[in-house]
Design an enzyme around this catalytic site. Structure first.
Site, short mmCIF file in Angstrom:
data_model
loop_
_atom_site.label_atom_id
_atom_site.label_comp_id
_atom_site.label_asym_id
_atom_site.label_seq_id
_atom_site.Cartn_x
_atom_site.Cartn_y
_atom_site.Cartn_z
N SER A 11 30.13 -63.62 18.06
CA SER A 11 31.37 -64.64 17.38
C SER A 11 31.78 -63.00 17.35
O SER A 11 33.40 -63.44 17.07
CB SER A 11 30.49 -65.13 15.89
OG SER A 11 29.78 -64.04 15.08
N GLY A 43 28.79 -68.38 10.36
CA GLY A 43 28.39 -68.35 9.64
C GLY A 43 28.61 -69.35 8.62
O GLY A 43 27.55 -69.57 7.70
N CYS A 74 23.76 -62.96 18.94
CA CYS A 74 24.11 -63.74 17.58
C CYS A 74 22.94 -64.08 16.85
O CYS A 74 22.72 -65.49 17.27
CB CYS A 74 25.03 -63.98 18.09
SG CYS A 74 26.14 -65.34 16.15
N THR A 76 23.42 -66.64 14.08
CA THR A 76 23.57 -67.72 13.71
C THR A 76 24.42 -68.61 14.99
O THR A 76 23.78 -69.62 14.85
CB THR A 76 25.34 -66.61 13.13
OG1 THR A 76 25.31 -66.10 12.46
CG2 THR A 76 25.14 -67.88 12.31
N CYS A 189 21.82 -59.81 11.72
CA CYS A 189 23.21 -59.98 12.02
C CYS A 189 23.12 -58.90 13.51
O CYS A 189 23.57 -57.99 12.34
CB CYS A 189 23.92 -60.76 10.74
SG CYS A 189 25.64 -60.44 11.79
N THR A 190 24.05 -59.13 14.35
CA THR A 190 24.74 -58.18 14.87
C THR A 190 25.59 -57.25 14.05
O THR A 190 25.55 -55.48 14.94
CB THR A 190 25.49 -58.95 16.36
OG1 THR A 190 26.31 -59.78 15.65
CG2 THR A 190 23.93 -59.17 17.57
N HIS A 191 26.04 -57.69 13.43
CA HIS A 191 27.21 -56.94 12.96
C HIS A 191 26.67 -55.57 11.45
O HIS A 191 26.81 -55.25 11.92
CB HIS A 191 28.92 -58.10 12.54
CG HIS A 191 29.47 -58.27 12.68
ND1 HIS A 191 28.89 -59.88 14.13
CD2 HIS A 191 30.85 -58.09 13.00
CE1 HIS A 191 29.55 -59.59 14.41
NE2 HIS A 191 30.58 -59.24 13.98
N1 DGL Z 1 27.02 -61.98 14.74
C1 DGL Z 1 26.62 -63.32 13.83
C2 DGL Z 1 25.20 -62.92 13.79
O1 DGL Z 1 24.44 -61.92 14.47
C3 DGL Z 1 26.77 -63.72 12.70
C4 DGL Z 1 28.26 -62.70 12.29
C5 DGL Z 1 29.04 -64.55 11.88
O2 DGL Z 1 29.06 -64.94 10.76
O3 DGL Z 1 29.81 -64.94 13.14
O4 DGL Z 1 24.66 -63.76 13.20
#
Ligand code: DGL
Length: 260
Positions: A11, A43, A74, A76, A189-191
């Site tokens: 995302s 999310g 990701c 999500t 979550c990847t972030h």
């Molecule tokens: N990078 C997304 C994940 O791994 C989530 C970030 C978002 O909310 O877009 O879940």
């Protein structure tokens, strides 16, 4: 095996945490990184609308880039659409991810595990099913963070994050019960791995922060032959669905070897 690139989808910029592992394991491959930043954060999305959006996007991406394989690290997105993508594009290989509840359940000593994820991932039936499957081994505390993914985006672009904000978001992960304490926090979550040093610093006690990036990359590498993708010599690319990114984002992705 197709000689196309590996398409890595997220995302936002979070998937770069997985790209850096994928590069180590597949140095011969070309990568196309796709950030659906026009829809960030995932999310907050309602499930049906997000499912439709992602399946639609993949139709166009597969047509245009003819990837050898698609990675969707990701959480999500993966916990929602992986099945739909496999049904809609039966000739394409997809590598997704799900919250690393199984390895956490196998490793915990205290029996208290927390899963830190977006509100979307926390709501998913897929996540609930994983907990039902592995919950007999440990107690799983699901923590939905509204702000962390966005904080990671800002941190990666500007190099600054408010530590108090990080502390507040991770605080519900830390549970004390009958003399036991949470000993593993799953980064679902990847972030989040981008903020892990700040998390370590603001955590009330040390825990293992479980990041599945390497495991996802290993899975993708195992599905691809080592044959070189040399259809053209162009650099790895980053595509942003919101259009040309700002200077800070361009410079960030350049640091990851991507041309925006
Ligand atoms: N990078 C997304 C994940 O791994 C989530 C970030 C978002 O909310 O877009 O879940």
């Amino acid at each position: 095996m197709s000689a196309g690139p590996v398409l890595l989808f997220d995302s936002g910029i979070g998937g770069l945490t997985v790209l850096r592992e994928a590069r180590v394991l597949m140095p011969e491959r070309r990568f196309v990184y796709v950030a659906d930043n026009a829809a960030f954060p995932y999310g907050d999305w309602e499930e049906e609308a997000l499912r439709e959006r992602i399946v639609g996007l993949f139709g166009a991406l597969i047509r245009e880039h003819k990837p050898a394989l698609c990675m969707i690290p990701c959480n999500t997105a993966s916990t929602l659409v992986l099945g739909d993508l496999r049904t809609t594009f039966p000739d394409m290989q997809f590598v997704g991810t799900v919250p690393a509840i199984k390895p956490a359940a196998e490793r915990t000593c205290s029996g208290l595990v927390s899963v830190l994820a977006t509100p979307g991932t926390v709501k998913r039936q897929y996540t609930r099913d994983l907990i039902a499957q592995w919950g007999a081994r440990c107690e799983v505390n699901l923590v939905g963070s509204v702000r962390l993914a966005a904080l990671a985006e800002v941190y990666m672009r500007n190099g600054f994050v408010e530590e108090d904000a990080v502390r507040a978001e991770i605080e519900p992960c830390f549970v004390e019960k009958g003399g036991r304490r949470t000993d593993i926090v799953v980064l679902a979550c990847t972030h989040y791995p981008f903020l892990v040093n700040r998390m370590r610093k603001t955590a009330p006690w040390p825990v293992d922060w479980l990041d599945p990036a390497e495991a996802i990359a290993r899975r993708a590498a195992s599905l691809l032959s080592a044959s070189r993708d040399d259809r053209d010599a162009s650099a790895d690319r980053a595509i942003f669905t919101a259009g040309p990114p700002d200077a800070a984002t361009r410079s960030l992705v350049r640091g990851f070897g991507l041309q925006a």
